[in-house]
Write a protein that holds these residues in place. Sequence first.
Motif, PDB file in Angstrom:
ATOM      1  N   THR A 140       0.826  -1.206   0.000  1.00  0.00           N
ATOM      2  CA  THR A 140       0.000   0.000   0.000  1.00  0.00           C
ATOM      3  C   THR A 140       0.862   1.259   0.000  1.00  0.00           C
ATOM      4  N   ASP A 141       1.994   1.211   0.709  1.00  0.00           N
ATOM      5  CA  ASP A 141       2.912   2.366   0.709  1.00  0.00           C
ATOM      6  C   ASP A 141       3.449   2.618  -0.695  1.00  0.00           C
ATOM      7  N   ARG A 143       2.052   1.746  -3.535  1.00  0.00           N
ATOM      8  CA  ARG A 143       0.953   2.245  -4.364  1.00  0.00           C
ATOM      9  C   ARG A 143       0.704   3.734  -4.110  1.00  0.00           C
ATOM     10  N   ARG A 144       0.808   4.129  -2.839  1.00  0.00           N
ATOM     11  CA  ARG A 144       0.603   5.533  -2.509  1.00  0.00           C
ATOM     12  C   ARG A 144       1.681   6.399  -3.160  1.00  0.00           C
ATOM     13  N   ARG A 145       2.930   5.920  -3.109  1.00  0.00           N
ATOM     14  CA  ARG A 145       4.019   6.679  -3.732  1.00  0.00           C
ATOM     15  C   ARG A 145       3.827   6.773  -5.248  1.00  0.00           C
ATOM     16  N   SER A 147       0.927   6.796  -6.769  1.00  0.00           N
ATOM     17  CA  SER A 147      -0.149   7.769  -6.973  1.00  0.00           C
ATOM     18  C   SER A 147       0.379   9.194  -6.859  1.00  0.00           C
ATOM     19  N   GLN A 148       1.244   9.406  -5.882  1.00  0.00           N
ATOM     20  CA  GLN A 148       1.843  10.728  -5.722  1.00  0.00           C
ATOM     21  C   GLN A 148       2.688  11.096  -6.938  1.00  0.00           C
TER      22      GLN A 148
END
Length: 204
Positions: A140-141, A143-145, A147-148
């Motif tokens: 999830t981390d 994926r978040r990066r 997205s950013q």
Amino acid sequence: MTNRVYAYLRASTKEQDAERAKDELLSFASDKRITIAGWFIENESGACLTRPELIRLIDLAQPNDVLLVEQVDRLSRLNGEDWDKLSCLIKSKGIRVVALDLPTSHMLIQNGDEFTTRMMDALNGMMLDMLAAIARKDYTDRRRRQSQGIVKAKAEGKFRGRQADTDMHERIRKLRDAGMSYSDIHQLTGVARTTISRVIKLHG
């Protein structure tokens, strides 16, 4: 009594080498003086529960057989609910999970008395849950990066837009090739039947 040992190798995309860790598993098996009875290799996301080769391994395995992996994250990057489903399925078959990065699991290869075996099963189960949670957090981390990074690329005018979900297309094709109906594929993947039909027609 420990019976057969099955090795599971996974990579997320076709561009990655799913067999990268094969030599490490063979070396481990040699050190422990065990024979790997079968190899199950696939390129599927660890965050997806519908992995044909993993399911085939679990279906084939008998009580006390070993599922051998390089790392716990090769087995799961699942969310909590899906990990519970997979974990329960593995436990219901009496399969022992042994991971190279989980030293407590290595003892499960050896036959011991009932008390020791039950204690190691319990300890290993807790450690598996913990490492599965860590693997999910890492996923999830990441994926978040990503997205950013997309947000930044859009702001700079460098984002090309969403590309076709080739991994999902391949998963649908494999499930269909395995004889599953559109309804079965829909239940396993959550993809709309119209999309399933379009993907199957696209790939012949």
